[in-house]
Design a protein around this motif. Sequence first.
Motif, PDB file in Angstrom:
ATOM      1  N   THR A 161       0.831  -1.187   0.000  1.00 34.23           N
ATOM      2  CA  THR A 161       0.000   0.000   0.000  1.00 34.23           C
ATOM      3  C   THR A 161       0.871   1.244   0.000  1.00 34.23           C
ATOM      4  O   THR A 161       2.092   1.165   0.104  1.00 34.23           O
ATOM      5  CB  THR A 161      -0.967  -0.016   1.205  1.00 34.23           C
ATOM      6  N   GLY A 162       0.213   2.403  -0.138  1.00 34.07           N
ATOM      7  CA  GLY A 162       0.942   3.654  -0.291  1.00 34.07           C
ATOM      8  C   GLY A 162       1.297   4.296   1.040  1.00 34.07           C
ATOM      9  O   GLY A 162       0.612   4.103   2.047  1.00 34.07           O
ATOM     10  N   THR A 165       2.820   8.162   2.488  1.00 30.92           N
ATOM     11  CA  THR A 165       3.217   9.534   2.178  1.00 30.92           C
ATOM     12  C   THR A 165       3.987  10.093   3.371  1.00 30.92           C
ATOM     13  O   THR A 165       3.499  10.043   4.499  1.00 30.92           O
ATOM     14  CB  THR A 165       1.972  10.395   1.894  1.00 30.92           C
ATOM     15  N   ASP A 225     -11.406   9.483   0.413  1.00 30.28           N
ATOM     16  CA  ASP A 225      -9.970   9.214   0.432  1.00 30.28           C
ATOM     17  C   ASP A 225      -9.261  10.212   1.348  1.00 30.28           C
ATOM     18  O   ASP A 225      -9.729  11.324   1.547  1.00 30.28           O
ATOM     19  CB  ASP A 225      -9.384   9.352  -0.985  1.00 30.28           C
ATOM     20  N   CYS A 261      -4.150   7.874  -2.005  1.00 30.16           N
ATOM     21  CA  CYS A 261      -3.842   6.453  -2.154  1.00 30.16           C
ATOM     22  C   CYS A 261      -5.181   5.773  -2.440  1.00 30.16           C
ATOM     23  O   CYS A 261      -5.828   5.236  -1.554  1.00 30.16           O
ATOM     24  CB  CYS A 261      -3.217   5.967  -0.842  1.00 30.16           C
ATOM     25  N   THR A 277      -5.671   1.221  -2.619  1.00 32.20           N
ATOM     26  CA  THR A 277      -5.187   0.260  -1.624  1.00 32.20           C
ATOM     27  C   THR A 277      -5.400   0.812  -0.224  1.00 32.20           C
ATOM     28  O   THR A 277      -5.536   2.018  -0.022  1.00 32.20           O
ATOM     29  CB  THR A 277      -3.689  -0.057  -1.827  1.00 32.20           C
ATOM     30  N   GLN A 330      -4.365   3.601   4.079  1.00 26.30           N
ATOM     31  CA  GLN A 330      -3.701   4.790   3.556  1.00 26.30           C
ATOM     32  C   GLN A 330      -2.740   5.243   4.645  1.00 26.30           C
ATOM     33  O   GLN A 330      -3.162   5.614   5.733  1.00 26.30           O
ATOM     34  CB  GLN A 330      -4.734   5.880   3.279  1.00 26.30           C
ATOM     35  N   ASP A 350       6.081   6.036  -7.515  1.00 22.70           N
ATOM     36  CA  ASP A 350       6.172   6.549  -6.152  1.00 22.70           C
ATOM     37  C   ASP A 350       7.217   5.711  -5.409  1.00 22.70           C
ATOM     38  O   ASP A 350       7.961   4.936  -6.021  1.00 22.70           O
ATOM     39  CB  ASP A 350       4.803   6.563  -5.461  1.00 22.70           C
ATOM     40  N   TRP A 353       6.933   3.199  -3.465  1.00 22.51           N
ATOM     41  CA  TRP A 353       6.698   1.748  -3.528  1.00 22.51           C
ATOM     42  C   TRP A 353       7.286   1.191  -4.826  1.00 22.51           C
ATOM     43  O   TRP A 353       8.077   0.250  -4.827  1.00 22.51           O
ATOM     44  CB  TRP A 353       5.195   1.439  -3.447  1.00 22.51           C
ATOM     45  N   SER A 407       2.170   2.265  -8.686  1.00 19.80           N
ATOM     46  CA  SER A 407       2.310   3.169  -7.546  1.00 19.80           C
ATOM     47  C   SER A 407       0.998   3.319  -6.791  1.00 19.80           C
ATOM     48  O   SER A 407       0.022   3.818  -7.349  1.00 19.80           O
ATOM     49  CB  SER A 407       2.779   4.554  -8.030  1.00 19.80           C
ATOM     50  N   PRO A 408       0.967   2.895  -5.536  1.00 22.54           N
ATOM     51  CA  PRO A 408      -0.279   3.039  -4.777  1.00 22.54           C
ATOM     52  C   PRO A 408      -0.679   4.500  -4.569  1.00 22.54           C
ATOM     53  O   PRO A 408      -1.856   4.800  -4.448  1.00 22.54           O
ATOM     54  CB  PRO A 408       0.034   2.382  -3.430  1.00 22.54           C
ATOM     55  N   THR A 409       0.301   5.421  -4.518  1.00 20.75           N
ATOM     56  CA  THR A 409      -0.050   6.825  -4.286  1.00 20.75           C
ATOM     57  C   THR A 409      -0.048   7.596  -5.597  1.00 20.75           C
ATOM     58  O   THR A 409       0.687   7.281  -6.525  1.00 20.75           O
ATOM     59  CB  THR A 409       0.920   7.516  -3.309  1.00 20.75           C
TER      60      THR A 409
END
Lengths: 412, 262
Positions: A196-197, A199, A213, A231, A234, A237, B93, B95, B221-223
């Motif tokens: 998953t993403g 930040t 989101d 994100c 997935t 977040q 990103d 990932w 890229s998840p983001t």
Amino acid sequence: MAGEAIRVLDDKCVGCTLCVKACPFDAVAMIEVEGAAGAKKRRLARIDLARCTLCGACVTACKFDAIEMTEKAAAPAADLGAYRNVWVFAEQHDGEIQSIAYELLGEGRKLADALGAELWAVLLGAEIAGKASELTARGAQRVLVADRPELAYFQDEPYAAVLADMARRHRPAVLLCGATTVGRSLVARVAVALNTGLTADCTGLAIDPATKDLLQTRPAFGGNIMATIVCPHTRPQMATVRHKVMKEAVADPARQGRVVAEEIAEALLKSRTRRLRFVPEVETTVNIAEADIIVSGGRGLQKPENFAVIRELAEVLGAGVGASRAAVDAGWIPYSHQVGQTGKTVCPKVYFACGISGQIQHLAGMSSADVIVAINKDPEAPIFRVATYGVVGDLLKIVPLLSATLRRSLGK
Amino acid sequence: MHIVVCIKQVPETADVRINPETNTLMREGVQSIINPFDMYAIEEGVRVKEKTGGRVTAISMGPPQAEAALREAVAMGVDAGVLISDRAFAGSDTWATSYTLAMAIRKLGDVDLVLCGKQASDGDTAQVGPGIATQLDLPQITYVRKIEELEAKRVVAERLLETGFESVEAPLPCLLTVVKEINEPRLPSLKGKMAARKAQIPVWTAADIGADPARIGLQGSPTKVVRIFTPPPRQGGEILRGEPEAIVPRLAEKLRGVLVGG
């Protein structure tokens, strides 16, 4: 250009160059093309796909809808609805929950309310369960506790494995963590493990009212630009947040929450790395990453002994001591005090820059302070351009005088 | 010993200025440099090689022009450079970047030590190093300020923490991310510069490293970035001039509210 993720629609492009200016990556340039017979040459935008990161800045900047970005087919969405609550990783050192956890609970509460979900905290440590009430008092409706001797202090692998395992089983929609040394080392592993993403270093978090989101806003290029990141496909977040950016949740002992001791499988606790010893830093009295007030010294101090005036003011204010790269490189103070691009990024309420000219690398580390006080003898020093209050003069006179004055007026 | 150093080409931040009229980044004439933290990783890799023998490979994921960063690494004493470059990587990103670099490291084969800078100066995430370690299932030691011991199968390093430092032992292969305190990068020697000029820098594409197309670039890229904007420039405030005895009480009075309230 067909089939590319981003392209310029030549019939709409008027050659205005707004997109060239908007591109943070220097990926857009103008080309000249022959017009129809007899017509003038036209200027058209062209995107260098080798440099383009598909950030969309040009799409937003274009007033003529002449740049088109095709979102590729979304990855098969997991069952996102199954992911519900907002989680906060409660970082502890030596059994003491760190203030960053309370800041995350303050912010997490707003997000949970916006989602109509619960706010949970995750606490890893040894003989730590007794501390869970500090998290419920600050609004955690549930605290998941992993209480094991192997988790007494941060170790990358078991911490990441335990946190990822909990997230797989309980499915949070959002997982927040401090942008500390521990936090950054930990959740970068967890995000990859969970596919998953993540930040980093968010300064703003919000829930998009339409999509639900998490909108994650963070500085990039040393704070020169801000980016809002999502994100969408997935979960969880995941985001890290810097110290002092969010407001701490206020404790109310009357608040109740469930404290749940989690079952931890032995396999999760294995660590290939091993701590041999920990050496606390003697010099630091206040950790600058957490400090409300920081007094920093730079080249203008002229010699290491003069750091005494910085330390004195810091002592009067209960502040942390910071330094510019120049002072650290000269060997006047350890690297752990360096503020700026190759040092630490800090976000205090008040930042005193004494004898620091304010190179962009230094500004990148401190320009989000609420109030900046600059003391420098050079009236042209760039630091004055960001200072809330600037004093032009000799810091070796001004700083001791300020210490004495504040000592009196603050009654210390 | 085979040491891999992961480096990134970034814009020289000192050159990045905001145009006050349009409030946009002025990129004209901005130089590209090796990310400052990666310079320490390169230097440390070369020092390890000089002490224990072995070889150092620098890898970089980026556009074709990132080849210059790899040549600079060779000039500093790195033995070989590999550019990981493909249009399909655009929009990656952290990932997707860590996946891509991990696949390249897999292709390199026997790797004992992976070195990364703590973070890149353009993104500032500090996520790619631990991301690579996780992708490759390697132990990691982040924020390393000193390698204390290094043997064939074991490393001991000092990790810088907010409140001090800890000494951490790990088996090899292992990934380390390094901070500035670890060393002072050397200037390229004449011999190094010649080697850099002659070096063959192979380019590996997504297909070369066997990357899954679903895990690279924008797709992997998840983001996603949904908005980029420039923050309102910080306004300069009030400048106090005069004799210290006159201005210090005024400053103290102005600060009283924030210092007490804080």
